[in-house]
Design a protein around this motif. Structure first.
Motif, short mmCIF file in Angstrom:
data_model
loop_
_atom_site.label_atom_id
_atom_site.label_comp_id
_atom_site.label_asym_id
_atom_site.label_seq_id
_atom_site.Cartn_x
_atom_site.Cartn_y
_atom_site.Cartn_z
N UNK A 106 -25.48 37.07 -2.79
CA UNK A 106 -26.29 38.16 -2.18
C UNK A 106 -26.08 38.62 -0.84
N UNK A 107 -26.78 39.54 -0.41
CA UNK A 107 -26.13 40.17 1.06
C UNK A 107 -26.73 38.98 2.05
N UNK A 108 -25.96 38.91 3.00
CA UNK A 108 -26.11 37.88 3.95
C UNK A 108 -27.56 38.23 4.76
N UNK A 109 -27.92 39.44 5.16
CA UNK A 109 -29.35 39.61 5.57
C UNK A 109 -30.50 38.87 5.06
N UNK A 110 -30.16 38.48 3.83
CA UNK A 110 -31.31 37.64 3.09
C UNK A 110 -31.52 36.22 3.85
N UNK A 111 -30.34 35.93 4.50
CA UNK A 111 -30.43 34.50 4.90
C UNK A 111 -30.98 34.50 6.32
N UNK A 112 -30.97 35.74 6.91
CA UNK A 112 -31.46 36.01 8.29
C UNK A 112 -33.04 36.12 8.01
N UNK A 113 -33.47 36.73 6.97
CA UNK A 113 -35.08 36.88 6.82
C UNK A 113 -35.51 35.80 6.34
N UNK A 114 -34.85 34.83 5.76
CA UNK A 114 -35.34 33.41 5.36
C UNK A 114 -35.54 32.43 6.56
N UNK A 115 -34.67 32.80 7.55
CA UNK A 115 -34.83 32.17 8.76
C UNK A 115 -35.83 32.17 9.52
N UNK A 116 -36.50 33.27 9.28
CA UNK A 116 -37.98 33.69 9.83
C UNK A 116 -39.26 33.13 9.27
N UNK A 117 -39.14 32.83 8.03
CA UNK A 117 -40.16 32.46 6.92
C UNK A 117 -40.12 30.98 6.80
N UNK A 118 -41.56 30.32 6.66
CA UNK A 118 -41.27 28.95 6.15
C UNK A 118 -40.76 28.62 4.99
N UNK A 119 -40.25 27.36 5.00
CA UNK A 119 -39.69 26.83 3.35
C UNK A 119 -38.16 26.37 3.78
N UNK A 120 -37.70 26.24 4.92
CA UNK A 120 -36.30 25.52 4.86
C UNK A 120 -35.22 26.83 4.81
N UNK A 121 -35.20 27.83 4.79
CA UNK A 121 -34.30 29.07 4.80
C UNK A 121 -33.39 28.90 3.73
N UNK A 122 -32.25 29.78 4.01
CA UNK A 122 -30.93 29.67 3.26
C UNK A 122 -29.74 29.45 4.18
N UNK A 123 -28.89 29.01 3.59
CA UNK A 123 -27.54 28.88 4.44
C UNK A 123 -26.30 29.57 3.72
N UNK A 124 -25.78 30.27 4.45
CA UNK A 124 -24.39 31.06 3.85
C UNK A 124 -23.22 30.00 3.67
N UNK A 125 -22.56 30.07 2.59
CA UNK A 125 -21.39 29.03 2.53
C UNK A 125 -20.24 29.59 2.48
N UNK A 126 -20.09 30.83 2.31
CA UNK A 126 -18.71 31.54 2.22
C UNK A 126 -19.02 32.96 2.38
N UNK A 127 -18.12 33.87 3.02
CA UNK A 127 -18.28 34.99 3.20
C UNK A 127 -17.40 35.81 2.29
N UNK A 128 -17.91 36.87 1.44
CA UNK A 128 -17.36 37.69 0.38
C UNK A 128 -16.66 39.05 1.13
N UNK A 129 -17.56 39.56 1.77
CA UNK A 129 -17.10 41.01 2.39
C UNK A 129 -17.76 41.00 4.00
N UNK A 130 -17.21 41.89 4.64
CA UNK A 130 -17.33 41.94 5.89
C UNK A 130 -17.85 43.28 6.41
N UNK A 131 -18.68 43.96 5.36
CA UNK A 131 -19.43 45.12 5.44
C UNK A 131 -20.18 45.09 4.47
N UNK A 132 -21.52 45.87 4.39
CA UNK A 132 -22.34 46.21 3.41
C UNK A 132 -22.06 47.26 2.18
N UNK A 133 -21.17 47.85 2.83
CA UNK A 133 -20.52 49.07 1.91
C UNK A 133 -21.58 49.95 1.32
N UNK A 134 -22.45 50.61 2.21
CA UNK A 134 -23.58 51.45 2.27
C UNK A 134 -23.20 52.80 2.57
#
Length: 361
Positions: A106-134
């Motif tokens: 998924x997009x990395x932004x979801x890991x940032x959003x999860x960090x602000x929510x209760x429940x342990x969050x998410x951790x990015x393991x490896x980056x695939x792309x360096x831009x969101x391509x929007x």
């Protein structure tokens, strides 16, 4: 007759000698225990499931993951990998939360959003792309005299969903032009063909969407790109820094309990990133042929040229990337509170460092 007996005796002694040597060697191996190759051959592949978000509407977004699968890199790392296709990042994350997948693409932004929510969050393991391509594009028919983002005042802008990164990008572009989000009307039109249909039906005057959604509209002269985050430099200009794109995320519990599988998964993706460095477009097409929104070869090759610029060369998270993502999301959620320490826990470089060492990346 005597000569034949002598030859047979010599051959018999030679065979017995060689047999004793072979048995002795086997005895030595038995005492030493099975070697690494014996142990590796005896171990069955370890199962791992990856929930892939938005692959249909953004065909090249997870290109490294697709390449790793097509080149059998997962199997080489001792994994039996299953890639589950989901219509969106949200659905992929739901599969992860329900235990239907071990990892989500998924997009990395979801890991940032999860960090602000209760429940342990998410951790990015490896980056695939360096831009969101929007990109933000305006309808040529609805806004024929468009000159700058100020002309978007009182217009309707189509986004994939409320709170999505394309929503944040549109708000960022408006803010840079001195417009508040309240001065336009945002409409959640979904993505893919639904977004294209909304523009053609004049439900919206502009779209902020992934590259693949806008490619055909741009090709047919229906839209004009007015803000571009598809390239590396262009994305940094829009977001004010390096904006991480797609990545593989997992729960901290999975990372801790299944570190070996996480490492093998990252190894395979980094191996694919290395392959993509030197692969020709024809090599990529052979493995990941045109389909869906990019079924037309000319559109596919144009999109491939753009995505290759932003594919991570090594899978590492850029140092300023997490802070850039947080700023982008804060445009929509001013109260989003993620402390520096929490932001640092949204990713890990450990697996990528080991994979880079293994493959010389």
């Amino acid at each position: 007759m005597l000569h034949c007996n002598i030859v047979e005796a010599v051959l018999s002694v030679s065979w017995l000698t060689e047999r004793r040597r072979a048995l002795g060697a086997l005895g030595t191996l038995a005492l030493a225990g099975p070697g690494p190759w014996v142990r590796a051959a005896a171990l069955p592949p370890q199962a791992i499931t990856v929930a892939v978000g938005g692959g249909a509407v953004h065909p090249l977004r997870h290109l490294p993951l697709d390449i790793a699968q097509q080149l059998d890199y997962f199997r080489q790392e001792g994994l039996d990998a299953t890639l589950q296709d989901h219509a969106s990042d949200t659905l992929a994350l739901h599969a992860l939360a329900r235990g239907q997948a071990d990892v989500a693409a998924v997009g990395y932004e979801h890991a940032v959003q999860a960090a602000a929510a209760p429940g342990g969050g998410l951790r990015a393991l490896v980056l695939q792309t360096r831009a969101p391509q929007l990109a933000l594009a305006v309808s040529v028919r609805a806004l024929p005299r468009y000159r700058d983002p100020g002309d978007l005042r009182r217009s309707r802008i189509g986004i994939s969903a409320w709170g999505a990164l394309d929503h944040a990008m549109a708000c960022t572009v408006l803010a840079q032009a001195g417009l508040a989000p309240e001065e336009v009307q945002f409409i959640a039109v979904g993505d893919g063909p639904r977004a294209q249909a909304a523009l053609r039906a004049a439900r919206v005057h502009a779209l902020c969407q992934p590259d693949a959604v806008l490619a055909r509209l741009e090709r047919q002269g229906e839209v004009r790109i007015v803000a571009d985050a598809r390239g590396l430099d262009a994305s940094q200009a829009v977001f004010g820094g390096p904006m991480p794109g797609s990545c593989l995320v997992a729960s901290p519990a999975f990372v801790q309990a299944r570190a070996g599988r996480a490492q093998a998964l990252v190894n395979a993706v980094v191996h694919a990133l290395k392959w993509l460095r030197t692969a020709e477009p024809a090599d990529v097409v052979r493995l990941v042929p045109p389909a869906g929104l990019l079924a037309e070869r000319s559109l596919y090759f144009a999109a491939l040229a753009r995505v290759r610029e932003v594919i991570s060369p090594d899978g590492m998270m850029p140092e300023a990337g997490p802070a850039t993502a947080l700023r982008a999301l804060a445009v929509l959620q001013p109260a989003l509170a993620v402390r520096k320490g929490e932001l640092a826990r949204t990713y890990t470089q450990d697996f990528v460092r080991q994979a880079r060492q293994k493959y010389g990346v």
